[in-house]
Design a protein around this motif. Structure first.
Motif, mmCIF file in Angstrom:
data_model
loop_
_atom_site.group_PDB
_atom_site.id
_atom_site.type_symbol
_atom_site.label_atom_id
_atom_site.label_comp_id
_atom_site.label_asym_id
_atom_site.label_seq_id
_atom_site.Cartn_x
_atom_site.Cartn_y
_atom_site.Cartn_z
ATOM 1 N N ASP A 185 -56.819 -17.311 -27.972
ATOM 2 C CA ASP A 185 -58.057 -17.336 -28.761
ATOM 3 C C ASP A 185 -59.266 -17.683 -27.887
ATOM 4 O O ASP A 185 -60.267 -18.195 -28.380
ATOM 5 N N THR A 213 -54.515 -21.359 -34.221
ATOM 6 C CA THR A 213 -55.707 -21.282 -33.353
ATOM 7 C C THR A 213 -56.401 -22.649 -33.219
ATOM 8 O O THR A 213 -57.254 -22.830 -32.370
ATOM 9 N N ARG A 244 -54.623 -21.634 -28.981
ATOM 10 C CA ARG A 244 -56.019 -22.094 -28.973
ATOM 11 C C ARG A 244 -56.694 -21.837 -27.610
ATOM 12 O O ARG A 244 -57.810 -21.325 -27.552
ATOM 13 N N GLN A 279 -53.422 -12.488 -21.986
ATOM 14 C CA GLN A 279 -53.586 -11.827 -23.293
ATOM 15 C C GLN A 279 -53.003 -10.412 -23.270
ATOM 16 O O GLN A 279 -52.358 -9.987 -24.232
ATOM 17 N N GLU A 329 -51.578 -9.436 -31.860
ATOM 18 C CA GLU A 329 -51.382 -10.019 -33.190
ATOM 19 C C GLU A 329 -51.112 -8.914 -34.220
ATOM 20 O O GLU A 329 -50.241 -9.042 -35.093
ATOM 21 N N LEU A 385 -57.889 -15.508 -34.689
ATOM 22 C CA LEU A 385 -58.138 -15.093 -33.305
ATOM 23 C C LEU A 385 -59.504 -14.436 -33.156
ATOM 24 O O LEU A 385 -59.985 -13.748 -34.069
ATOM 25 N N ASP A 386 -60.112 -14.634 -31.977
ATOM 26 C CA ASP A 386 -61.352 -13.938 -31.647
ATOM 27 C C ASP A 386 -61.046 -12.453 -31.446
ATOM 28 O O ASP A 386 -59.898 -12.054 -31.258
#
Lengths: 283, 216
Positions: free
Chosen positions: B173, B162, B169, B183, B117, B108-109
């Motif tokens: 992410d 991801t 995705r 999110q 997460e 993940l970014d």
């Protein structure tokens, strides 16, 4: 057995089964203001009994009463009254005694700081030291100090003098006698029986998980005699033997006092009684 | 509270203070940021290991406290570290993005979903580690082996997801501010799962610790 009214701690039919070992239905009492020696060879069940009393392990049967109240019923309150000291127990070796004391004190509203200071001074303990910097004897003295300061009435000592030099052992025995003078009750588990000869009022003798004797110390010692015998042991002596040990000149034979009249013997020391009785079992 | 204070003063391992600071690794480009949580679980393992070496249970069980409370206090200490790690991570995510966000190829970014997460990783860890640990406090390594294996498997799945799972995705992410709403919702759901999972772990740990025979 002591009547329930005088007993500070009563153990009733305490049992615990392990693969290869069974602690069998132990029952005994600890009278208030006395020192009770708990003897038996390694693996006899002393530590298992103590761990069961303190609920470190869960017994399969039986119960423990403190002043007649089941331990399980008022576990927190009763724990406050019991000080447990073990030679093998060294906690937080790198923390200063001051830190350990502060944390411990926070759990006891009735903590007596004056007693703590007095006892620390008496034992020459410094709060700035860590347990790692203390000798084994000093660690035990610190554990006793904590127990005293929180107002413990009963001290359960598991091999407290093991591994100590004779002078340190003597100092601790004196400390135990001082506690007794103050009305405290002590259960003193050890296989260094000479320490018990100096301070114990009563003896519990455990063998292979079973309580074999629960008597006052003098009575227990008087109930046996040691007879020096040549090799081989005469048949009339062997017939009344409660256990024999090889010596360089022959044998020493333990006999009950009632059977000792025909023989020339001497008083038995606690260690001799324990060792000979173990030999009887092995024979 | 007394027991929590005792945990901090007597049981806290030095790694417990600095492992959560490893959240600063979110500034590193192309790093699997979920691993930051692993460092905190490592500190928890060290706390349990040194507790064993310091005979902590022998001390604690002579205090007027129940075994349930003792287990709860240890878990609460660990939850404090986990929460501290996620808070530090949350503080550094905007810093990372201010310095110039770029897509992370290793999971993940650095965005809100990363905190969610983190909660999920700790949920998995807590559910496995603590009940196993309190069944035998002399074997924290066994509990850590099981729980960290599960955490690493989860991290691998997360990285794969991801690339392969459209929701992960395209939503979790994605650096797109338009995806911030879903999110944040993911963070809230993860937080709820963390609370539920840790509560379940605490109950099971307390029961296990109450039954066990302690050879002190």
């Amino acid at each position: 057995m002591i009547s329930d009214r005088n007993a500070l701690l009563s153990v009733r039919n305490l049992g615990k089964n392990y693969p290869g070992f069974r602690l069998g239905e132990l029952s005994f009492d600890l009278a208030e203001g006395t020192i009770t020696g708990f003897i038996g060879r390694n693996g006899a069940g002393k530590t298992t009994t103590i761990n069961s009393i303190l609920s470190f392990i869960r017994p399969d049967s039986g119960e423990v009463l403190y002043r007649g109240i089941p331990f399980r019923q008022k576990e927190h309150e009763i724990r406050e009254k019991i000080g447990f000291v073990s030679a093998g127990m060294t906690y937080y070796t790198r923390k200063k005694l001051k830190t350990i004391t502060e944390v411990t004190r926070s759990f006891y509203p009735g903590w007596k700081q004056d007693i703590y200071k007095k006892t620390m001074d008496m034992f020459c303990l410094s709060e700035d030291k860590t347990p790692a910097e203390l000798s084994n004897g000093m660690k035990i003295k610190y554990a006793l100090t904590l127990a005293l300061s929180r107002g413990a009435e009963l001290f359960i000592l598991d091999e407290p003098t093991s591994g100590l030099d004779p002078v340190s052992r003597e100092e601790l025995v004196e400390a135990f006698l001082r506690l007794k003078d103050e009305g405290k009750t002590i259960l003193f588990s050890t296989h260094i029986t000479s320490d018990l000869e100096k301070c114990a009022d009563r003896i519990l003798f455990i063998r292979a998980g079973k309580l074999k004797a629960d008597e006052d110390l003098d009575g227990f010692r008087r109930s046996f005699r040691i007879i020096e015998a040549s090799d081989p042991i005469p048949p009339e002596l062997a017939a009344v033997s409660r256990g024999s040990c090889r010596t360089k000149d022959g044998y020493t034979v333990l006999v009950s006092h009632a059977d000792a009249a025909p023989f020339s013997g001497r008083d038995a020391a606690l260690e001799e009684i324990m060792v000979h009785l173990e030999k009887e079992e092995e024979a | 509270m007394k027991l929590l204070k005792k945990e901090f003063r007597l049981c806290m391992h030095p790694t417990g203070f600095f492992m959560p600071l490893f959240s600063i690794l979110v500034l590193v480009p192309g790093y699997p940021y979920g691993v930051c949580c692993f460092y905190t679980t490592l500190a928890i393992f060290f706390i349990c290991l040194t507790a064993r070496e310091n005979h902590d249970a022998a001390y604690t069980l002579t205090l007027p406290v129940s075994r349930n409370d003792a287990a709860f206090a240890r878990i609460l200490l660990c939850v404090c570290l986990e929460a501290a790690q996620l808070v530090i991570m949350a503080l550094f995510i905007p810093v990372k993005n201010a310095l110039g966000a770029m897509p992370n190829p290793a999971g993940l970014d650095a965005g809100p979903a990363l905190i969610g997460e983190g909660f999920l990783i700790y949920t998995i860890f807590n559910i496995i580690f603590f009940p196993c640990y309190f069944r035998d406090i002399n074997k924290p390594g066994k509990a850590f082996l099981f729980s960290s294996t599960a955490v690493f498997l989860w991290l691998v799945l997360e990285i794969i997801a991801t690339y392969t799972v459209p929701f992960v995705r395209d939503v979790l992410d994605a650096p797109d501010p338009a995806k911030a709403g879903p999110q944040v919702l993911f963070v809230l759901v993860s937080m709820a799962l963390f609370a539920l999972g840790t509560w379940y772990s605490t109950v099971r740990s307390g029961k296990a610790f109450s039954k066990v025979d302690l050879s002190l």
